[in-house]
Design an enzyme around this catalytic site. Sequence first.
Site, PDB file in Angstrom:
ATOM      1  N   HIS A  34      -8.023  -7.985   0.859  1.00 64.73           N
ATOM      2  CA  HIS A  34      -7.577  -7.504   1.036  1.00 64.73           C
ATOM      3  C   HIS A  34      -6.640  -7.635   1.499  1.00 64.73           C
ATOM      4  CE1 HIS A  34     -10.351  -2.814  -0.234  1.00 64.73           C
ATOM      5  NE2 HIS A  34     -10.772  -4.396  -0.772  1.00 64.73           N
ATOM      6  N   GLU A  35      -5.829  -6.811   1.309  1.00 62.19           N
ATOM      7  CA  GLU A  35      -3.775  -6.882   2.131  1.00 62.19           C
ATOM      8  C   GLU A  35      -3.574  -7.978   1.785  1.00 62.19           C
ATOM      9  OE1 GLU A  35      -7.221  -5.954   4.656  1.00 62.19           O
ATOM     10  OE2 GLU A  35      -6.407  -3.884   3.848  1.00 62.19           O
ATOM     11  N   ASN A  65       3.889   4.600   5.808  1.00 61.94           N
ATOM     12  CA  ASN A  65       3.793   2.847   6.050  1.00 61.94           C
ATOM     13  C   ASN A  65       4.765   2.696   7.155  1.00 61.94           C
ATOM     14  OD1 ASN A  65       2.128   1.900   3.611  1.00 61.94           O
ATOM     15  ND2 ASN A  65       3.332   3.871   3.132  1.00 61.94           N
ATOM     16  N   GLU A 122      -8.830   4.140   0.307  1.00 64.51           N
ATOM     17  CA  GLU A 122      -8.807   4.681   1.142  1.00 64.51           C
ATOM     18  C   GLU A 122      -7.877   6.084   1.456  1.00 64.51           C
ATOM     19  OE1 GLU A 122      -8.657   0.672   3.387  1.00 64.51           O
ATOM     20  OE2 GLU A 122      -6.176   0.686   2.706  1.00 64.51           O
ATOM     21  N   GLU A 144       0.749  -1.260  -0.112  1.00 60.56           N
ATOM     22  CA  GLU A 144       0.103   0.243   0.309  1.00 60.56           C
ATOM     23  C   GLU A 144       0.725   1.182   0.235  1.00 60.56           C
ATOM     24  OE1 GLU A 144      -3.232   0.301   2.607  1.00 60.56           O
ATOM     25  OE2 GLU A 144      -3.808  -2.657   2.133  1.00 60.56           O
ATOM     26  N   GLU A 178      -7.283  -5.785  -3.245  1.00 60.90           N
ATOM     27  CA  GLU A 178      -6.956  -4.873  -2.987  1.00 60.90           C
ATOM     28  C   GLU A 178      -5.416  -5.157  -3.294  1.00 60.90           C
ATOM     29  OE1 GLU A 178      -7.272  -1.226   0.392  1.00 60.90           O
ATOM     30  OE2 GLU A 178      -6.495  -3.242   1.284  1.00 60.90           O
ATOM     31  N   HIS A 207     -18.812  -8.715   4.663  1.00 54.22           N
ATOM     32  CA  HIS A 207     -17.348  -8.561   5.165  1.00 54.22           C
ATOM     33  C   HIS A 207     -17.058  -9.198   5.975  1.00 54.22           C
ATOM     34  CE1 HIS A 207     -14.030  -5.385   6.910  1.00 54.22           C
ATOM     35  NE2 HIS A 207     -13.796  -6.331   6.315  1.00 54.22           N
ATOM     36  N   GLU A 233     -13.433  -9.157   8.237  1.00 54.11           N
ATOM     37  CA  GLU A 233     -11.752  -8.890   8.681  1.00 54.11           C
ATOM     38  C   GLU A 233     -11.579  -9.888   9.802  1.00 54.11           C
ATOM     39  OE1 GLU A 233      -9.643  -6.298   7.641  1.00 54.11           O
ATOM     40  OE2 GLU A 233      -8.416  -7.654   9.191  1.00 54.11           O
TER      41      GLU A 233
END
Length: 703
Positions: free
Chosen positions: A483-484, A193, A508, A171, A502, A413, A415
């Site tokens: 994502h990630e 980061n 974001e 990212e 992602e 979702h 997470e």
Amino acid sequence: MRLFIVSITIIFSIFIGNSQELKSPNGALIMRFSLEANGMPTYNLSYKSKPVIKSSRLGFLLKDDEKSLMNDFTISNTETSSFDETWEPVWGEQKEIRNHYNELAVTLTQNETERKVLVCFRLFNDGLGFRYEFPAQENLVYFVIKEEKTQFAMTGDHTAFWIPGDYDTQEYDYTESKLSEIRKRFDSALTGNASQKQFSKTGVQTALMMKTDDGLYINLHEAALIDYSCMHLNLDDKNFIFESHLTPDAIGDKGYMQAPCKTPWRTVIVSDDARDILASKITLNLNDPCVIEDTSWIKPVKYVGVWWEMITGRSSWAYTDDLPAVQLGKTDFSKVEPNGKHAANTAHVMEYIDFAAKHGFDGVLVEGWNEGWEDWFGKSKDYVFDFVTPYPDFDVEEIHEYAKSNGVKMIMHHETSGSIRNYERHIDKAYQFMKDNGYDAVKSGYVGNILPRGEHHYSQWIVNHYQYAIAKAADYQVMVNAHEAVRPTGICRTYPNLIGNESARGTEFQAFGGSKPNHVTLLPFTRLIGGPMDYTPGIFEMEISKLNPNNHSHVNSTIANQLALYVTMYSPLQMAADLPENYNRFLDAFQFIKDVAIDWDEGIYLEAEPGRYITVARKEKGANKWFIGNVNGVDARTSNIKLDFLEAGKKYKATIYADAKDAHYKTNPQAYTIKTKKVSSKSKLSQLSVPGGGYAVSIEEIK
Ligand code: NOJ
Ligand code: CA
């Protein structure tokens, strides 16, 4: 159709002593494989007679094995073949994809150990793919890779568009520099980061985009990353030689192998025209065909979500702010008051469903619906998320019914908070819960350090986890948007239920301090080489303080640029990420997001230069409608295109959403114009794009 044309072998493959040449179907690319005097395998690559990759070593260091697989080889067999097929993706940038290459497979036997390694090269018109294969054999069964030693020797000090080599995140904003400047620029490239682990000051990630001084575009990546560690590249910046650097596991090992087995493909896409890099289908072609028999349930999705309000800090994922007083399964949430900004509550979700239904969206994503966010933020990681327990203000059944009666699908979702074993323990129940409650797509996330401790986001062990989650989702007919997770490598050909990832700096970050205005002119050259991204475009309010007075971030993009992203950032999964209240302020611009297609018959890259601009036209699948997107970097530019892709003799209406003359990503991002005009295949379009701007066009046949 698989076609082995042995009789024409000699045309594209010439064997001379310890060296063998392979030509691409059109002859523009030539790959030469050679064994050095010490039995070390090497390859080189040229394009239209210009060297692209100088003589580069192939091989492996093995753990507890001094000899390793580096030299002392003889060629024990070579086979050449040709392949040409056209296949149809379940969804994609084009209806049909041609997979056309010449192949050379060299079997090497190590003299002293009699161990065998096969190197398979596939040369396409747009680049090279090669991988190592370890056939079943007596002297090489179980082995541990200490490092893969594949080299990519560059011919000079090219310009590179790079992000730091990191085992845990992609990212980053891209840095543009000469190869020789990577070391000097490395620390500033890390800014923003916090939690990365870099292996060297000249380590970079793939897909790596480069441009040579004489105008060649070179892209290095990998395809079909399965049961192996993600490859980064480490640069010898005196000699401009990249070498593979695999992501280690918690004890530093890089790969547990059991023959027969193989590595992912290493890819080199090359052209003297940047548009060819974007149009290349090498990464998909090097993956296996689809293994899911019935794909009728896999559908492109345009969605809105209870999301941007949390990302900007206006609302919260967690139900309560009482930290760390609550714990999953131990807290009776019905006795706890919500914090007043918990967005995933039934009434608010229904507003989003209304908005989605009114404007024709397929789905609504809701984050923060389930217990565990307080624990995660409170860092009691071992107890987080079970993926089936909603907060008391989120009525799963009522929402399911309401969405259904409005013709909208809910998007789940998960997470995982990086707690991999916890997710795997719950995954069957979690997917079943989705099926029982009308969800057929999940956005999964892997934020934070990976548990078990010491593992990274990109090692073999966790690559296997991502794959396990995708394959298991297919069993439940669930589509995945992770994502990630590790950056994609074309696996969506084999598992088209992987509709998004992602694995790069998404929208974001525009709420976390902003991204470079030319970021979106680079993502298609880098991250998108491996597959579609859930970039979450469509932000219309660029001053984040208008949503949350405490957040002073600025979205570095104009509204017209945001619209163009639906075309330039190809994905079968597209979000309209802003809040309904912001779309209601600009309904005329919002119309483009409503109209734009998400599945295509064909795409034509009209203009492209990494870091500067991209213009692409796409034809909607099964309709005579075209959409054009142009994204622009930091310098204002006039884009000049021909509409000669339109059917000759037909009349069309074009609606052009463009930057106003005085628009600017920083100072005047919301200034746009909308014009309509009649066009045909003879029309030309000349359009100004301001810094961080762009334009979007929808073209419909006039009947
Ligand atoms: C990071 C993801 O990129 C973002 O989309 C998500 O909302 C948060 N993690 C929370 O899971
Ligand atoms: Ca993220």
